[in-house]
Motif scaffolding. Structure first.
Motif, PDB file in Angstrom:
ATOM      1  N   ILE A 189       0.534  -0.892  -0.078  1.00  0.00           N
ATOM      2  CA  ILE A 189      -0.582   0.483   0.260  1.00  0.00           C
ATOM      3  C   ILE A 189       1.061   1.316   0.400  1.00  0.00           C
ATOM      4  N   LEU A 190       0.494   1.778  -0.957  1.00  0.00           N
ATOM      5  CA  LEU A 190       1.565   3.420  -0.985  1.00  0.00           C
ATOM      6  C   LEU A 190       0.448   5.012  -0.589  1.00  0.00           C
ATOM      7  N   ASP A 191       0.625   5.511   0.480  1.00  0.00           N
ATOM      8  CA  ASP A 191       0.521   6.932   0.795  1.00  0.00           C
ATOM      9  C   ASP A 191      -0.820   6.925  -0.831  1.00  0.00           C
ATOM     10  N   SER A 192      -2.167   7.409   0.213  1.00  0.00           N
ATOM     11  CA  SER A 192      -3.080   7.656  -1.290  1.00  0.00           C
ATOM     12  C   SER A 192      -2.978   9.795  -1.117  1.00  0.00           C
ATOM     13  N   ILE A 193      -3.492  10.372  -1.976  1.00  0.00           N
ATOM     14  CA  ILE A 193      -4.065  11.605  -2.216  1.00  0.00           C
ATOM     15  C   ILE A 193      -5.732  11.319  -2.143  1.00  0.00           C
ATOM     16  N   HIS A 194      -5.687  13.006  -1.782  1.00  0.00           N
ATOM     17  CA  HIS A 194      -7.749  12.434  -1.744  1.00  0.00           C
ATOM     18  C   HIS A 194      -8.183  14.535  -1.998  1.00  0.00           C
ATOM     19  N   ASP A 195      -7.311  15.093  -0.868  1.00  0.00           N
ATOM     20  CA  ASP A 195      -7.610  16.434  -1.438  1.00  0.00           C
ATOM     21  C   ASP A 195      -6.637  16.881  -2.816  1.00  0.00           C
ATOM     22  N   MET A 196      -7.599  17.751  -3.501  1.00  0.00           N
ATOM     23  CA  MET A 196      -6.988  17.996  -4.826  1.00  0.00           C
ATOM     24  C   MET A 196      -5.834  19.198  -5.009  1.00  0.00           C
ATOM     25  N   GLU A 197      -5.876  19.886  -3.600  1.00  0.00           N
ATOM     26  CA  GLU A 197      -4.227  20.719  -2.664  1.00  0.00           C
ATOM     27  C   GLU A 197      -3.388  19.879  -2.871  1.00  0.00           C
ATOM     28  N   ASP A 198      -3.940  18.814  -2.767  1.00  0.00           N
ATOM     29  CA  ASP A 198      -2.836  17.830  -2.016  1.00  0.00           C
ATOM     30  C   ASP A 198      -1.835  17.569  -3.188  1.00  0.00           C
ATOM     31  N   GLY A 199      -2.873  17.579  -4.732  1.00  0.00           N
ATOM     32  CA  GLY A 199      -1.905  17.011  -5.694  1.00  0.00           C
ATOM     33  C   GLY A 199      -1.337  17.769  -6.806  1.00  0.00           C
ATOM     34  N   LEU A 200      -0.767  19.839  -5.919  1.00  0.00           N
ATOM     35  CA  LEU A 200      -0.166  20.740  -6.768  1.00  0.00           C
ATOM     36  C   LEU A 200       0.985  20.054  -6.014  1.00  0.00           C
ATOM     37  N   GLU A 201       1.177  19.487  -4.830  1.00  0.00           N
ATOM     38  CA  GLU A 201       2.906  20.116  -4.195  1.00  0.00           C
ATOM     39  C   GLU A 201       3.313  18.053  -4.639  1.00  0.00           C
ATOM     40  N   ASP A 202       4.124  18.132  -4.580  1.00  0.00           N
ATOM     41  CA  ASP A 202       5.236  17.033  -5.069  1.00  0.00           C
ATOM     42  C   ASP A 202       5.174  15.594  -4.182  1.00  0.00           C
ATOM     43  N   SER A 203       5.478  14.791  -4.921  1.00  0.00           N
ATOM     44  CA  SER A 203       5.236  13.474  -4.083  1.00  0.00           C
ATOM     45  C   SER A 203       6.023  12.270  -4.480  1.00  0.00           C
ATOM     46  N   GLU A 204       6.015  11.515  -3.589  1.00  0.00           N
ATOM     47  CA  GLU A 204       7.125  10.288  -3.563  1.00  0.00           C
ATOM     48  C   GLU A 204       6.847  10.043  -5.116  1.00  0.00           C
ATOM     49  N   HIS A 205       5.535   9.394  -4.697  1.00  0.00           N
ATOM     50  CA  HIS A 205       4.591   8.637  -5.944  1.00  0.00           C
ATOM     51  C   HIS A 205       3.392   9.081  -6.337  1.00  0.00           C
ATOM     52  N   PRO A 206       4.133   9.775  -7.463  1.00  0.00           N
ATOM     53  CA  PRO A 206       3.137  10.147  -8.541  1.00  0.00           C
ATOM     54  C   PRO A 206       2.357   9.692  -9.105  1.00  0.00           C
ATOM     55  N   ILE A 207       1.592   9.708  -8.984  1.00  0.00           N
ATOM     56  CA  ILE A 207      -0.145   8.281  -9.220  1.00  0.00           C
ATOM     57  C   ILE A 207       0.876   8.307 -10.759  1.00  0.00           C
ATOM     58  N   HIS A 208       0.849   9.293 -12.168  1.00  0.00           N
ATOM     59  CA  HIS A 208       1.472   9.078 -13.133  1.00  0.00           C
ATOM     60  C   HIS A 208       2.710   8.984 -13.809  1.00  0.00           C
ATOM     61  N   ASP A 209       3.445   9.038 -14.688  1.00  0.00           N
ATOM     62  CA  ASP A 209       4.664   9.316 -14.569  1.00  0.00           C
ATOM     63  C   ASP A 209       4.770  10.084 -15.541  1.00  0.00           C
ATOM     64  N   ARG A 210       4.998  10.868 -15.859  1.00  0.00           N
ATOM     65  CA  ARG A 210       5.109  11.211 -17.413  1.00  0.00           C
ATOM     66  C   ARG A 210       6.406  12.180 -18.508  1.00  0.00           C
ATOM     67  N   GLY A 211       6.680  11.288 -18.088  1.00  0.00           N
ATOM     68  CA  GLY A 211       8.253  11.196 -18.617  1.00  0.00           C
ATOM     69  C   GLY A 211       8.943  12.924 -18.316  1.00  0.00           C
ATOM     70  N   LYS A 212       9.293  13.167 -19.691  1.00  0.00           N
ATOM     71  CA  LYS A 212      10.088  14.306 -18.944  1.00  0.00           C
ATOM     72  C   LYS A 212       9.148  15.526 -19.168  1.00  0.00           C
ATOM     73  N   TYR A 213       7.755  15.633 -19.471  1.00  0.00           N
ATOM     74  CA  TYR A 213       6.951  16.493 -19.921  1.00  0.00           C
ATOM     75  C   TYR A 213       6.679  16.205 -17.807  1.00  0.00           C
ATOM     76  N   HIS A 214       6.861  15.587 -17.215  1.00  0.00           N
ATOM     77  CA  HIS A 214       5.531  15.472 -16.036  1.00  0.00           C
ATOM     78  C   HIS A 214       6.189  16.886 -15.537  1.00  0.00           C
ATOM     79  N   ILE A 215       5.358  17.504 -14.577  1.00  0.00           N
ATOM     80  CA  ILE A 215       5.408  18.701 -14.530  1.00  0.00           C
ATOM     81  C   ILE A 215       5.834  18.634 -12.551  1.00  0.00           C
ATOM     82  N   GLY A 216       7.143  18.871 -12.181  1.00  0.00           N
ATOM     83  CA  GLY A 216       7.844  18.611 -11.149  1.00  0.00           C
ATOM     84  C   GLY A 216       7.340  17.362 -11.308  1.00  0.00           C
ATOM     85  N   GLU A 217       7.237  16.855  -9.611  1.00  0.00           N
ATOM     86  CA  GLU A 217       6.856  15.767  -9.572  1.00  0.00           C
ATOM     87  C   GLU A 217       6.160  15.115  -8.589  1.00  0.00           C
ATOM     88  N   SER A 218       5.095  16.498  -9.161  1.00  0.00           N
ATOM     89  CA  SER A 218       3.504  16.295  -8.304  1.00  0.00           C
ATOM     90  C   SER A 218       3.158  15.971  -9.089  1.00  0.00           C
TER      91      SER A 218
END
Lengths: 930, 199
Positions: A189-218
């Motif tokens: 189990i990984l730490d999940s995000i539920h609040d949309m404002e948390d999504g704006l911050e960097d995260s250890e395990h972003p839900i998706h990885d968009r490679g070089k187009y990824h915005i920060g680690e958010s």
């Protein structure tokens, strides 16, 4: 012969000649269920063509193709008898011999990596034929080519509760369910995000990885910045409204749960039967997921039990059915239960929207500032587009001095949001209309007049460059004002009762198709085929989802050919027989497919007229199409039956086939994102709602709604009214009761129709549908959309009515009694009142400005009429009201004018805005650290 | 991996012969004792006009008439309906003569996507049997258990009023064919005649 002898309607002129279109010809011998030719209805033929139909907005390019047969008549849907008798086959009604039942194992965790899956026990169970996991399908897919982030089955991560992990096909449902319980999955189990404002911050395990187009680690999936106009005008505003809105997520609530049947036939071709709004995208996705060429797939659209945007993505369960069918060698049917419908979701985004509306001392809208943070859930779906729509779709119908938009869509561990009726426009429209109501109150203006004095005219451009052709906004407002008794009721109703107005604006077909360049490929194609029997078969890929697209297309064809509706047969189900079509979304079908159908029908008609020319010797210019009869204009007795002409045409050229297509004209700006919201035409609407609010309990009841919608031209008024009332139903659900409730741990608490509160017949108030026809120059017979736009204005109309009733401006939807009660309590505390019934009832005292803007509204009404009739052909762009010259670029006329789509450094320092924070991250490719 | 004992989820229920009259035809099949009427109707009897919307009695799509009474077939054991008379949407029309409620739903726009329509139709037909002259509130009470997401109910209520009027006036339809005859009206008198010379 049945029935009594018919009365003769033959009409002759004084000089004894027969009048065209008014002759009673007996037996045409040309098929159709009625043996007699019908008289042409000259009330349905425009004046410019010699009929009696008034054309208040001047002639239309399709006028000469109007035969008075079908357009504008209340027409029951052509497939209604299938539905009435229970013979309509929806997804789960497709039963193939030897079918297996498929079931899906879903994730119990919000966010986890899959360590292992053991399917051995399930495979060993008697009756289980096939089991599939992520290994069986590694290719990704997604509705937008830029965000293919979905898989048929989870690869190594599950991203929300209900994410697909494995699936089984078994001899019956009980065995399949049993087998699911035998699949062993180990999760980390990984730490999940539920609040949309948390999504704006960097995260250890972003839900998706968009490679070089990824915005920060958010977890930011998409961010948009748009600034048009001069922002300093906002700073000097005479009146401003600032609000911070919270909108709950919504589900479409269609009554038919998703279902699919997949079958590989003995030639190795796959047929997928599914209730899809957009079969073509599924077609593409199946091809890439299954690694087979598209020509080996036939997507069969069954009857669709309600879509509203919720059946427009290619879905993983559709892939699962195909995979299981391939593995098992038998047809596989998967039908969702109601809870699974919520796990796949794709409903309206939960959003937080900060809205600033500013007006200057002349009663003009100096600027709109919007910041929209939207919660995309676990996948991208249509998210790119939604992020743009939250901003760009409220740059009209008003002329504005400046527009500043920051938007962001984040991934969270919830079922994915997607497209839902009024895609992306609904929430921000509600916020902006409530803001306009507030500034007009602050300026001492009647909100109705304020709106009327700030409308963009027909044939103009919005601030972001959308091309407005026709607009019936003014007439919509005028009609609801009159019919609702606005002038008597506004601010004059007793406390607890109120009236409010709201406007809407929506695209009529997306100008840019997602998968191809419109320069090279048309938006819509329709083929017609006419054989010995005289009936016309229409091949189109337009997805009938209950909105009446089959009916609209049939009407367009029968209007041009003057045939009875029952001689038109629509074949729109199968990708094997239908020309490629983009499907039913962005309210495109009537506009694009009916346009294509008209062109095809004209092509067919020309062939028939040429044959008639050879038969009776009169040039096609002199021929008139009547009901199954083609005759000489000046003596209706000289003519041939439809069937004779068809046979003659076939003798000349073999079978009769015609084709027509539609592509949008070039339009719009060139900036990145300019294509979002670009449409060949826009619909407009204005609603007034009257409500009762119980100030003690917070219970809101909508008493009545007046709903005026400009659909360009009602091809089928019955269907347009149905769309208007239905939209009100859905919109009132959003404003009063519907929400997807997530608990403290992020779990969806109401995945069923008992707790997800769709309005029942008792809550639904009377809605007065008012059709306004602005006769769009490019629409089919003048038509625009009527499916999504009508939803937008009901939300702000109700919110504004609530203010009129109790003096509280809501900023959170839905307005459930508990929320409203809290708002009332807060207000009472502020005003130090004990009894909510003593809250002040809002009153209205017109300021000196009122007279001035009412005069301006009248001047504009005259201006609009002249532009409508094309008597005034001068250029008009957003900004003329502020003194700009429309012939020169605005950027040259004002130093402070900016047109930007990326923020500059000073934009980033800003203020307490949410979505704007998405711009503090740099994309990986720009960071230079990898 | 953790060893765990697997308990079978659904014990095999006893199967017995079940018979009922569905849309006037005798139906005799084998059903499990725990079978839900909805499943039996859709999967075994084959009346796919009965729709499954929610499985928990919230949407009304699965409504059928049992001995003329509207019931939610998803909340009813097949056992309960044993030996009784069941009417589904397929049983409303008389041959190709549609029930007035069916005609009126189409004409008034009471159905868009059509998925909820079968439920509404059977419930409304039962209402009209019981109350030939229902007012708006009575109609609303009758259909309160049915959800429709497309129409907003307004046209549905209108359709029921229209149908009630047709039913009350008891006018035989202008269609003079018998229910079981060819649904298409008679063709032209003399198709060989050129048009315009017909009379």
């Amino acid at each position: 012969m049945s029935g009594a002898p018919r009365q003769s309607f033959d009409k002759t002129r004084k000089d004894g000649k027969r009048v065209a279109g008014q002759q009673d010809f007996g037996v045409p011998g040309s098929g159709g269920s009625s043996p007699q030719s019908k008289l042409q209805n000259i009330d349905n033929i425009p004046m410019s063509q010699g009929g009696q139909k008034k054309q208040p907005r001047g002639p239309h390019v399709h006028d000469q193709h109007i035969t008075g047969t079908s357009i504008g008549k209340r027409t029951p849907l052509v497939d209604s008898n299938w539905k009435m008798t229970g013979q309509a086959r929806y997804g789960d009604d497709i039963r193939l011999p030897g079918e297996l039942i498929g079931k899906i194992l879903r994730s119990p965790h919000h966010y986890a990596t899959i360590r292992s899956i053991d399917t051995r026990a399930a495979e060993a169970l008697k009756g289980v034929v096939a089991v599939a996991t992520g290994k069986d399908s590694v290719n990704s897919f997604g509705v937008l080519p830029v965000t293919k982030d979905e898989h048929a089955l989870a690869q190594n991560k599950v991203r929300h509760v209900g994410d697909l992990v494995a699936c089984v096909a078994a001899c019956d449902e009980a065995t399949a369910i049993e087998a699911l319980s035998l699949i062993e999955v180990e999760y980390d189990i990984l730490d999940s995000i539920h609040d949309m404002e948390d999504g704006l911050e960097d995260s250890e395990h972003p839900i998706h990885d968009r490679g070089k187009y990824h915005i920060g680690e958010s977890n930011i999936q998409k961010r948009v910045f748009q600034q048009f106009g001069n922002l300093s005008s906002m700073d000097e505003a005479a009146a401003s409204s600032e609000a911070d809105w919270t909108f709950a997520g919504l589900h479409h609530g269609f009554t038919e749960p998703h279902a699919v049947v997949a079958h590989w036939d003995p030639t190795g071709r796959l047929t997928v039967y599914t209730p899809q709004q957009v079969p073509h995208y599924l077609h593409r996705a199946l091809s890439s997921v299954l690694d087979i060429p598209m020509h080996q797939i036939n997507v069969y659209r069954t009857f669709v039990g309600g879509g509203f945007g919720g059946k427009s993505d290619p879905f993983p369960h559709e892939m699962c059915a195909a995979i299981l069918a391939r593995k098992s060698g038998s047809p596989v049917r998967i039908c969702f239960d109601r809870e699974e419908v919520y796990w796949i979701n794709r409903g309206r985004h939960p959003s937080r929207i900060q809205m600033g509306v500013h007006a200057d001392d002349e009663g003009r809208i100096a600027g709109i500032e919007t910041d929209a943070l939207i919660d995309g859930g676990a996948f991208a779906s249509f998210g790119h587009v939604t992020t743009y729509y939250n901003g760009v779709l409220h740059t009209s119908p008003y002329e504005i001095g400046g527009f500043h938009y920051t938007g962001a869509r984040v991934w969270t561990n919830k079922p994915a949001s997607g497209a839902m009726r009024g895609h992306g426009a609904v929430n921000s429209r509600c916020a902006v209309e409530v803001g306009i109501d507030e500034v007009s109150e602050k300026l001492g203006l009647d909100p109705m007049t304020f709106r009327l004095a700030n409308l963009l005219p027909p044939h103009s451009r919005t601030i972001t460059g959308f091309r407005i052709t026709s607009t019936g906004m003014r007439e919509c407002l005028a009609k609801v004002r009159e019919q609702s008794g606005w002038d008597k009721k506004f601010r004059n109703l007793p406390f607890g009762r109120g009236i409010g107005v709201g406007c809407g604006f929506f695209i009529s077909g997306s100008g840019l198709p997602i998968h191809w360049d419109p320069e090279n490929f048309p938006h819509a194609t329709v083929h017609l085929q006419c054989d010995m029997d005289g009936g016309v078969t229409v091949h189109t890929g337009a997805a009938e989802i209950g909105q009446g697209s089959d009916t609209a297309i049939a009407q367009a064809v029968c209007e041009v050919l003057a045939l009875p509706l029952d001689m038109i047969r629509i074949r729109s189900q199968e990708s094997d027989t239908a020309p490629v079509d983009l499907g039913s979304y962005s309210s495109r079908v009537t506009f694009m497919n009916a346009n294509a159908a008209i062109r095809a029908a004209i092509d067919l008609r020309d062939k028939i007229l040429k044959a008639t020319w050879e038969l009776i010797g009169y040039h096609p210019d002199q021929l008139v199409l009547g009901d199954r009869r083609i005759y000489y204009k000046h003596d209706p007795a000289i003519g041939v039956s439809w069937l004779e002409a068809v046979h003659k045409a076939q003798a000349d050229s073999g079978s009769l086939i015609a084709s027509g297509s539609y592509r949008t004209p070039p339009m719009g700006g060139v900036h990145k994102g300019a294509a979002a919201g670009l449409a060949p035409a826009y619909s407009f609407s204005a609603y007034v709602a009257e409500v009762e609010v119980d100030a003690e309990t917070g219970f809101i009841k909508v008493v009545k709604a007046w709903a005026a919608h400009d659909c360009g031209k009602a091809l089928n008024p019955l269907a347009v009214e149905g769309q208007i009332i239905g939209s009100c139903h859905m919109g009132m659900g959003q404003v009063l009761s519907e929400e997807m409730k997530y608990g403290r741990n992020g779990h969806l608490m109401n995945p069923d129709l008992l707790d997800y509160k769709i309005m029942s017949v008792h809550e639904m108030p009377e809605v007065v549908p008012i059709i306004v026809e602005s006769n769009d120059p490019e629409g089919p017979f003048g038509a625009k959309e009527a499916g999504e736009g009508p939803l937008l204005p009901i939300l702000p109309a109700v919110c504004n009515a609530v203010y009129d009733a109790i003096g509280i401006r809501p900023d959170e939807l839905p307005l459930t009694p508990d929320r409203v009660h809290k708002m009332i309590e807060k207000k009472c505390k502020e005003l130090e009142i004990d009894d909510p019934l003593e809250l002040p009832n809002p009153s209205f005292e017109p300021s000196a400005l009122q007279q001035k803007i009412s005069e301006r509204a009248e001047e504009h009404a005259e201006r609009d009429l002249q532009r409508d009739l094309l008597k005034d052909r001068t250029a008009y762009v957003n900004g003329v009201l502020f003194g700009f010259d429309p012939e020169l670029p605005l950027i040259e006329q004002d130093e402070g004018w900016r047109e930007a789509i990326t923020p500059e450094q000073e934009d980033l320092i800003e203020d307490g805005k949410r979505a704007a924070r998405a711009w503090k991250h740099a994309e990986r490719r720009h960071r230079g650290d990898d | 991996m953790v060893d765990r004992e697997h308990v079978q989820m659904l014990p095999k229920p006893p199967v017995s012969k079940w018979q009922a009259e569905v849309n006037g035809l005798k139906s005799e099949i084998l059903v499990e004792s725990n079978a839900i009427l909805l499943d039996v109707l859709r999967d075994k009897v084959g009346t796919l006009g009965v729709k499954r919307g929610c499985d928990m009695g919230t949407c009304g799509c699965c409504s059928v008439l049992v001995d003329g009474e509207p019931r939610l077939s998803c909340l009813m054991l097949a056992e309960e309906a044993r030996g009784r008379s069941i009417t589904t949407v397929e049983g409303l029309a008389d041959g190709h003569h549609l029930h007035p409620i069916q005609t009126c739903f189409a004409e008034a726009g009471g159905s868009q996507c059509g998925f909820c329509t079968p439920g509404f139709l059977v419930v409304c037909s039962a209402l009209l049997e019981e109350n030939p002259e229902p007012n708006k509130n009575e109609i609303k009470d009758a259909i309160e258990g049915n959800l429709c997401r497309c129409t907003g109910y307004q046209q549905i209520v209108e359709a029921v009023e229209m149908a009630a009027e047709i039913k009350r006036s008891d006018e035989s339809p202008s269609n003079l064919t018998t229910p079981s005859s060819d649904p298409h009206p008679v063709g032209p008198d003399e198709p060989s005649l050129p048009p315009g010379d017909a009379r």
